[in-house]
Design a protein around this motif. Structure first.
Motif, PDB file in Angstrom:
ATOM      1  N   LYS A  41       0.826  -1.197   0.000  1.00  0.00           N
ATOM      2  CA  LYS A  41       0.000   0.000   0.000  1.00  0.00           C
ATOM      3  C   LYS A  41       0.866   1.256   0.000  1.00  0.00           C
ATOM      4  CE  LYS A  41      -0.591  -0.240   5.038  1.00  0.00           C
ATOM      5  NZ  LYS A  41      -1.536  -0.606   6.105  1.00  0.00           N
ATOM      6  N   SER A  42       0.370   2.276  -0.657  1.00  0.00           N
ATOM      7  CA  SER A  42       1.033   3.580  -0.717  1.00  0.00           C
ATOM      8  C   SER A  42      -0.006   4.644  -0.413  1.00  0.00           C
ATOM      9  CB  SER A  42       1.643   3.816  -2.104  1.00  0.00           C
ATOM     10  OG  SER A  42       0.611   4.060  -3.055  1.00  0.00           O
ATOM     11  N   LEU A  43       0.405   5.891  -0.437  1.00  0.00           N
ATOM     12  CA  LEU A  43      -0.532   6.966  -0.146  1.00  0.00           C
ATOM     13  C   LEU A  43      -1.599   7.118  -1.226  1.00  0.00           C
ATOM     14  CD1 LEU A  43       1.706   9.657   1.534  1.00  0.00           C
ATOM     15  CD2 LEU A  43       0.540   7.680   2.500  1.00  0.00           C
ATOM     16  N   ALA A  44      -1.350   6.563  -2.415  1.00  0.00           N
ATOM     17  CA  ALA A  44      -2.393   6.559  -3.438  1.00  0.00           C
ATOM     18  C   ALA A  44      -3.579   5.716  -2.989  1.00  0.00           C
ATOM     19  CB  ALA A  44      -1.832   6.036  -4.762  1.00  0.00           C
ATOM     20  N   ASP A  45      -3.316   4.620  -2.280  1.00  0.00           N
ATOM     21  CA  ASP A  45      -4.398   3.765  -1.795  1.00  0.00           C
ATOM     22  C   ASP A  45      -5.216   4.482  -0.723  1.00  0.00           C
ATOM     23  OD1 ASP A  45      -3.667   1.259  -3.290  1.00  0.00           O
ATOM     24  OD2 ASP A  45      -1.826   1.529  -2.141  1.00  0.00           O
ATOM     25  N   ALA A  46      -4.547   5.281   0.104  1.00  0.00           N
ATOM     26  CA  ALA A  46      -5.262   6.063   1.117  1.00  0.00           C
ATOM     27  C   ALA A  46      -6.216   7.053   0.448  1.00  0.00           C
ATOM     28  CB  ALA A  46      -4.259   6.807   2.006  1.00  0.00           C
ATOM     29  N   TYR A  47      -5.738   7.745  -0.573  1.00  0.00           N
ATOM     30  CA  TYR A  47      -6.580   8.723  -1.261  1.00  0.00           C
ATOM     31  C   TYR A  47      -7.709   8.039  -2.018  1.00  0.00           C
ATOM     32  CZ  TYR A  47      -7.750  12.974  -3.852  1.00  0.00           C
ATOM     33  OH  TYR A  47      -8.416  14.065  -4.375  1.00  0.00           O
ATOM     34  N   PHE A  48      -7.400   6.903  -2.640  1.00  0.00           N
ATOM     35  CA  PHE A  48      -8.419   6.114  -3.344  1.00  0.00           C
ATOM     36  C   PHE A  48      -9.593   5.803  -2.425  1.00  0.00           C
ATOM     37  CE2 PHE A  48      -9.960   1.718  -3.479  1.00  0.00           C
ATOM     38  CZ  PHE A  48     -10.667   1.716  -4.672  1.00  0.00           C
ATOM     39  N   MET A  49      -9.289   5.348  -1.208  1.00  0.00           N
ATOM     40  CA  MET A  49     -10.360   4.921  -0.308  1.00  0.00           C
ATOM     41  C   MET A  49     -11.284   6.063   0.054  1.00  0.00           C
ATOM     42  SD  MET A  49     -11.485   2.197   0.833  1.00  0.00           S
ATOM     43  CE  MET A  49     -12.646   1.531   2.040  1.00  0.00           C
ATOM     44  N   GLY A  50     -10.723   7.267   0.217  1.00  0.00           N
ATOM     45  CA  GLY A  50     -11.552   8.410   0.549  1.00  0.00           C
ATOM     46  C   GLY A  50     -12.572   8.735  -0.523  1.00  0.00           C
ATOM     47  N   ILE A  51     -12.244   8.416  -1.776  1.00  0.00           N
ATOM     48  CA  ILE A  51     -13.150   8.694  -2.891  1.00  0.00           C
ATOM     49  C   ILE A  51     -14.054   7.505  -3.177  1.00  0.00           C
ATOM     50  CG2 ILE A  51     -13.282   9.354  -5.331  1.00  0.00           C
ATOM     51  CD1 ILE A  51     -10.371  10.420  -4.989  1.00  0.00           C
ATOM     52  N   ALA A  52     -13.488   6.302  -3.187  1.00  0.00           N
ATOM     53  CA  ALA A  52     -14.232   5.109  -3.579  1.00  0.00           C
ATOM     54  C   ALA A  52     -15.455   4.872  -2.702  1.00  0.00           C
ATOM     55  CB  ALA A  52     -13.310   3.892  -3.542  1.00  0.00           C
ATOM     56  N   ARG A  53     -15.371   5.243  -1.427  1.00  0.00           N
ATOM     57  CA  ARG A  53     -16.493   5.030  -0.513  1.00  0.00           C
ATOM     58  C   ARG A  53     -17.707   5.870  -0.885  1.00  0.00           C
ATOM     59  NH1 ARG A  53     -15.860   8.877   4.164  1.00  0.00           N
ATOM     60  NH2 ARG A  53     -14.724  10.609   3.207  1.00  0.00           N
ATOM     61  N   TRP A  54     -17.507   6.929  -1.712  1.00  0.00           N
ATOM     62  CA  TRP A  54     -18.638   7.749  -2.141  1.00  0.00           C
ATOM     63  C   TRP A  54     -19.652   6.942  -2.944  1.00  0.00           C
ATOM     64  CZ3 TRP A  54     -15.359  12.503  -4.085  1.00  0.00           C
ATOM     65  CH2 TRP A  54     -14.855  13.187  -2.968  1.00  0.00           C
ATOM     66  N   ASN A  55     -19.182   5.875  -3.582  1.00  0.00           N
ATOM     67  CA  ASN A  55     -20.105   5.035  -4.334  1.00  0.00           C
ATOM     68  C   ASN A  55     -21.130   4.381  -3.405  1.00  0.00           C
ATOM     69  OD1 ASN A  55     -20.953   3.659  -6.854  1.00  0.00           O
ATOM     70  ND2 ASN A  55     -20.271   1.830  -5.766  1.00  0.00           N
ATOM     71  N   ASP A  56     -20.735   4.093  -2.167  1.00  0.00           N
ATOM     72  CA  ASP A  56     -21.672   3.515  -1.209  1.00  0.00           C
ATOM     73  C   ASP A  56     -22.760   4.527  -0.834  1.00  0.00           C
ATOM     74  OD1 ASP A  56     -20.104   1.215  -1.200  1.00  0.00           O
ATOM     75  OD2 ASP A  56     -18.872   1.943   0.457  1.00  0.00           O
ATOM     76  N   PHE A  57     -22.407   5.800  -0.862  1.00  0.00           N
ATOM     77  CA  PHE A  57     -23.365   6.862  -0.547  1.00  0.00           C
ATOM     78  C   PHE A  57     -24.318   7.094  -1.724  1.00  0.00           C
ATOM     79  CE2 PHE A  57     -24.749  11.281  -0.525  1.00  0.00           C
ATOM     80  CZ  PHE A  57     -25.192  11.450   0.782  1.00  0.00           C
ATOM     81  N   HIS A  58     -23.759   7.200  -2.928  1.00  0.00           N
ATOM     82  CA  HIS A  58     -24.572   7.518  -4.101  1.00  0.00           C
ATOM     83  C   HIS A  58     -25.192   6.290  -4.752  1.00  0.00           C
ATOM     84  CE1 HIS A  58     -23.514  11.785  -4.233  1.00  0.00           C
ATOM     85  NE2 HIS A  58     -22.262  11.451  -3.992  1.00  0.00           N
TER      86      HIS A  58
END
Length: 235
Positions: free
Chosen positions: A159-176
């Motif tokens: 894992k890298s910091l790209a994975d951290a940033y990915f998770m912050g965005i990807a979870r929006w799909n659960d909301f929308h």
């Protein structure tokens, strides 16, 4: 003075920076900034002139805003942990490529969906905007699936910091509730692995003002008033 991250909620853009700080192991504080009231106020604009989160205050009082800049700063300090990479290395180039894609394409794809929720629109305009957003999110998921090319992580073997940033965005799909994530096996696998990560669980609890157990160097919350006082002393 430890690092201090100013973060906003709900579903804030600061999520990835909180995860990154947890992974880094450095000592840090968090300052919760209410949205939209406090974040657009005069006091907070002394921290962030455009009234946005996140912003990172460094030990010497300097301020770093925008997720890409904050993650870049943390990456440079965590090369020994594999979260960042030596400047100019193939891994560093890939990290920057991934962060740029996530910021300009993956993040941006959700913008029409957020706008449709947050602004007064006619029913017809809202449905049109939502349809446009759904198409953008589907396309961004397909692009990221291609970029992953079956790998477990966005950059390298861990894992890298790209994975951290990915998770912050990807979870929006659960909301929308836009796409079926399982249609993208590599992306879904990455998402499921990160769901089980202690830093991700911590950031989620922090956002929802729930009891949160840090696996990193979290020292607690500070108030905006405290931080404005520190800023004046550092000036």
């Amino acid at each position: 003075m430890p690092l201090t991250l100013f973060y906003g909620v709900p579903e804030g853009c600061s999520f990835g920076s909180i995860v990154a700080l947890e992974w880094s192991g450095v000592q840090y504080n968090l300052c919760r900034v209410d949205m939209p009231e406090t974040v657009s106020g005069v006091d907070y604009k002394r921290i962030n002139a455009v009234g946005e989160t996140p912003t990172l205050m460094l030990p010497d009082g300097r301020l770093v805003s925008e997720s890409m800049a904050i993650l870049g700063h943390i990456a440079a300090k965590t090369i020994d942990k594999g979260l960042g990479f030596a400047p100019g290395s193939p891994e560093d180039d890939r990290l920057k490529q991934m962060l740029a894609f996530l910021n300009t394409c993956f993040f941006n794809a959700f913008s029409p969906l957020w706008y449709a929720i947050e602004h007064p629109l006619t029913d017809e305009a809202r449905e049109a905007l939502r349809a446009y957003g759904i198409a953008k999110v589907e396309h961004a998921h397909a692009q990221l699936e291609t970029l992953l090319d079956g790998r477990k992580w966005l950059v390298g073997d861990g894992k890298s910091l790209a994975d951290a940033y990915f998770m912050g965005i990807a979870r929006w799909n659960d909301f929308h509730k836009v796409v079926d994530r399982t249609a993208y096996p590599a992306l879904n696998g990455l998402y499921q692995r990160l769901l089980d990560d202690p830093a991700v669980r911590f950031a989620h609890a922090i956002e929802h003002a729930e009891e949160a157990t840090s696996a990193g160097g979290f020292l607690g919350h500070v108030t905006l008033g405290d931080m404005l006082g520190r800023l004046e002393k550092a000036a």
